[in-house]
Design a protein around this motif. Structure first.
Motif, PDB file in Angstrom:
ATOM      1  N   ALA A   1      44.111 -35.179  18.873  1.00  0.00           N
ATOM      2  CA  ALA A   1      45.189 -36.052  19.346  1.00  0.00           C
ATOM      3  C   ALA A   1      46.476 -35.254  19.458  1.00  0.00           C
ATOM      4  N   LEU A   2      47.376 -35.754  20.286  1.00  0.00           N
ATOM      5  CA  LEU A   2      48.709 -35.174  20.447  1.00  0.00           C
ATOM      6  C   LEU A   2      49.720 -36.137  19.842  1.00  0.00           C
ATOM      7  N   TYR A   3      50.461 -35.671  18.826  1.00  0.00           N
ATOM      8  CA  TYR A   3      51.471 -36.514  18.193  1.00  0.00           C
ATOM      9  C   TYR A   3      52.866 -36.067  18.642  1.00  0.00           C
ATOM     10  N   ASN A   4      53.714 -37.033  18.891  1.00  0.00           N
ATOM     11  CA  ASN A   4      55.137 -36.792  19.169  1.00  0.00           C
ATOM     12  C   ASN A   4      55.370 -36.090  20.500  1.00  0.00           C
ATOM     13  N   PHE A   5      54.411 -36.191  21.403  1.00  0.00           N
ATOM     14  CA  PHE A   5      54.567 -35.625  22.739  1.00  0.00           C
ATOM     15  C   PHE A   5      55.006 -36.745  23.695  1.00  0.00           C
ATOM     16  N   PRO A   6      56.202 -36.655  24.317  1.00  0.00           N
ATOM     17  CA  PRO A   6      56.511 -37.598  25.393  1.00  0.00           C
ATOM     18  C   PRO A   6      55.458 -37.480  26.487  1.00  0.00           C
ATOM     19  N   LEU A   7      55.025 -38.595  27.035  1.00  0.00           N
ATOM     20  CA  LEU A   7      53.914 -38.549  27.996  1.00  0.00           C
ATOM     21  C   LEU A   7      54.228 -37.669  29.205  1.00  0.00           C
TER      22      LEU A   7
ATOM     23  N   MET B   1      50.982 -31.359  17.104  1.00  0.00           N
ATOM     24  CA  MET B   1      52.232 -32.094  17.009  1.00  0.00           C
ATOM     25  C   MET B   1      53.409 -31.326  17.615  1.00  0.00           C
ATOM     26  N   GLN B   2      54.360 -32.092  18.156  1.00  0.00           N
ATOM     27  CA  GLN B   2      55.604 -31.473  18.586  1.00  0.00           C
ATOM     28  C   GLN B   2      56.623 -31.467  17.441  1.00  0.00           C
ATOM     29  N   MET B   3      57.574 -30.551  17.526  1.00  0.00           N
ATOM     30  CA  MET B   3      58.573 -30.379  16.464  1.00  0.00           C
ATOM     31  C   MET B   3      59.597 -31.514  16.460  1.00  0.00           C
ATOM     32  N   GLU B   4      60.165 -31.735  15.271  1.00  0.00           N
ATOM     33  CA  GLU B   4      61.351 -32.572  15.130  1.00  0.00           C
ATOM     34  C   GLU B   4      62.566 -31.659  15.041  1.00  0.00           C
ATOM     35  N   ARG B   5      63.623 -32.012  15.760  1.00  0.00           N
ATOM     36  CA  ARG B   5      64.830 -31.185  15.747  1.00  0.00           C
ATOM     37  C   ARG B   5      65.796 -31.699  14.678  1.00  0.00           C
TER      38      ARG B   5
ATOM     39  N   TYR C   1      65.250 -28.018   8.774  1.00  0.00           N
ATOM     40  CA  TYR C   1      64.981 -26.627   9.151  1.00  0.00           C
ATOM     41  C   TYR C   1      64.519 -26.528  10.604  1.00  0.00           C
ATOM     42  N   GLY C   2      63.922 -27.606  11.127  1.00  0.00           N
ATOM     43  CA  GLY C   2      63.508 -27.618  12.520  1.00  0.00           C
ATOM     44  C   GLY C   2      64.688 -27.424  13.460  1.00  0.00           C
ATOM     45  N   ARG C   3      65.815 -28.028  13.126  1.00  0.00           N
ATOM     46  CA  ARG C   3      67.013 -27.838  13.944  1.00  0.00           C
ATOM     47  C   ARG C   3      67.564 -26.420  13.775  1.00  0.00           C
ATOM     48  N   MET C   4      67.574 -25.946  12.536  1.00  0.00           N
ATOM     49  CA  MET C   4      68.112 -24.611  12.254  1.00  0.00           C
ATOM     50  C   MET C   4      67.299 -23.531  12.978  1.00  0.00           C
ATOM     51  N   ASN C   5      65.983 -23.748  13.082  1.00  0.00           N
ATOM     52  CA  ASN C   5      65.100 -22.730  13.674  1.00  0.00           C
ATOM     53  C   ASN C   5      64.611 -23.129  15.064  1.00  0.00           C
ATOM     54  N   TRP C   6      65.276 -24.090  15.685  1.00  0.00           N
ATOM     55  CA  TRP C   6      64.786 -24.657  16.943  1.00  0.00           C
ATOM     56  C   TRP C   6      64.610 -23.580  18.027  1.00  0.00           C
ATOM     57  N   THR C   7      65.602 -22.765  18.257  1.00  0.00           N
ATOM     58  CA  THR C   7      65.553 -21.836  19.390  1.00  0.00           C
ATOM     59  C   THR C   7      64.458 -20.787  19.228  1.00  0.00           C
ATOM     60  N   LYS C   8      64.097 -20.444  18.010  1.00  0.00           N
ATOM     61  CA  LYS C   8      63.046 -19.437  17.839  1.00  0.00           C
ATOM     62  C   LYS C   8      61.680 -20.063  17.573  1.00  0.00           C
ATOM     63  N   SER C   9      61.610 -21.393  17.444  1.00  0.00           N
ATOM     64  CA  SER C   9      60.325 -22.022  17.124  1.00  0.00           C
ATOM     65  C   SER C   9      59.852 -23.042  18.154  1.00  0.00           C
ATOM     66  N   PHE C  10      60.759 -23.753  18.821  1.00  0.00           N
ATOM     67  CA  PHE C  10      60.329 -24.804  19.757  1.00  0.00           C
ATOM     68  C   PHE C  10      59.518 -24.204  20.894  1.00  0.00           C
ATOM     69  N   PHE C  11      58.336 -24.763  21.129  1.00  0.00           N
ATOM     70  CA  PHE C  11      57.475 -24.315  22.219  1.00  0.00           C
ATOM     71  C   PHE C  11      57.436 -25.420  23.261  1.00  0.00           C
TER      72      PHE C  11
END
Length: 362
Positions: free
Chosen positions: A302-308, A261-265, A268-278
């Motif tokens: 499966a891949l969830y939340n990935f823009p094609l 799965m891809q992250m939601e911003r 806490y996902g927004r707070m830690n976005w720069t050190k966690s988003f891949f």
């Protein structure tokens, strides 16, 4: 984004009520039905046991068959069930015993028990509904959750559930009850972030979580439960995905599907976005390796939340549209994309300034 609350004229209530909105009397009437009696600009008036229930939709929208929750003293109602949507989820608690670095719904200390109201809403849902249950951690209130599931599954054999849980609270004593509810009625969404206990525990912010999760998954396996294993891809675990593919194959081959799965911003996902988003649009190799190993061994992946457009062409068949309709958006360049209809797009709170580097129309 679709607003899941709708403005109402406040009602003189002492207790929460669940109401199904109908344009006319149906073949399956319920005491919870309110019948539309007037429609003016920006105002829908319903008759509910002789009382007037007025809602004020922000946008022109159909409400026939929707189920709302009205709380005492509040001027908005919660749309628990949207009859025309396949993305209905009950947020049953905001309490949680983990502090995941990418959590989109940071936990709160207090809990309001509305399980009875959620059960009533599920009983009023359209035929064949699939209802999501999320939190927080729903199994912190396991007795009430199981009671709700027993009630609904006994009365509505057509309704099924998708329940998100951290898998920490299953006990051997739950097996009989899970079998009574029916293993075919629930798909459990359970997160596992690494094959290495220390990495998983650090991501979820709880010592010993990996070992407890192993036990919980073992109990679900004993039940013959359906499990959707979930792994959010982050900087913290991208290099572990190949090992995790091996772990899933050797230890968890019973899972229904392994979802990367891809992250939601948000949260806490927004707070830690720069050190966690891949950014998988720039480096897809760790994900591709995990998929290749899994597919070669027969693991459903499966891949969830990935823009094609963030996925190489040969892996796009693994990326269904998974972002719920009420929190989905598309970017400007999506208007000219030939794959838009098949793409799940982006979360409403995605910021392209800090997001994928390599996107564009397909």
């Amino acid at each position: 984004m679709i607003n899941l609350r709708v403005k109402i004229d406040p009602l003189p209530l002492d207790e929460p009520i669940v109401v199904r909105l109908r344009n006319s009397l149906s073949n399956t009437p319920s005491e919870a039905d309110a019948i539309l009696i007037a429609r003016d600009d920006g105002r829908l008036e319903y008759d509910f046991h002789g009382f007037s229930l007025v809602i004020h939709p922000a946008e022109p929208e159909e409400y026939d068959g929707d189920v709302i929750l009205v709380l005492p003293g509040q001027a908005t109602a919660h749309r628990l069930i949207r009859a025309s949507s396949q993305h209905n989820t009950f947020l049953v608690t905001e309490q949680c015993d983990q502090l995941c670095v990418m959590c989109s719904q940071p936990p709160k200390r207090h809990h309001t028990d509305l399980f009875s109201q959620f059960a009533e809403a599920a009983l009023l849902s359209p035929k064949g509904a699939v209802i999501g249950i999320s939190g927080g951690e729903p199994l912190l209130h396991k007795d009430r959750l199981f009671e709700m599931l027993r009630t609904v599954t006994a009365a509505r054999p057509d309704v099924t559930f998708h329940i998100l849980t951290n898998g920490q609270h299953f006990e051997a004593s739950d097996v009989a009850e899970l079998l009574e509810i029916g293993t075919s009625r629930i798909l459990w969404g359970v997160p596992l972030y690494s094959a290495h206990a220390d990495t998983h525990d650090k991501i979820v912010g709880k010592a010993g979580a990996f070992r407890r999760l192993e036990r919980g998954l073992g109990i679900l396996m004993r039940c013959g439960a359906s499990v959707e294993l979930r792994t959010v891809v982050m900087r913290q675990n991208a290099s572990d995905l190949a090992d995790l593919a091996d772990f899933v194959f050797t230890r968890l081959s019973f899972v229904h599907v392994w979802a990367l799965m891809q992250m939601e911003r948000i949260g806490y996902g927004r707070m830690n976005w720069t050190k966690s988003f891949f950014d998988t649009s720039s480096d897809f190799l760790p994900v591709a390796t995990a998929i290749d190993r899994s597919v070669a061994r027969g693991t459903s992946v499966a891949l969830y939340n990935f823009p094609l457009c963030s996925v190489p062409p040969e892996y796009r068949p693994y990326a269904p549209s998974t972002i719920s309709d009420w929190k989905r958006k598309y970017l400007d360049f999506c208007s000219g994309c030939g794959s838009r209809a098949a793409c799940g797009g982006f979360f409403e709170w995605y910021s392209h300034n800090e997001g994928f580097a390599g996107l564009g129309s397909i």
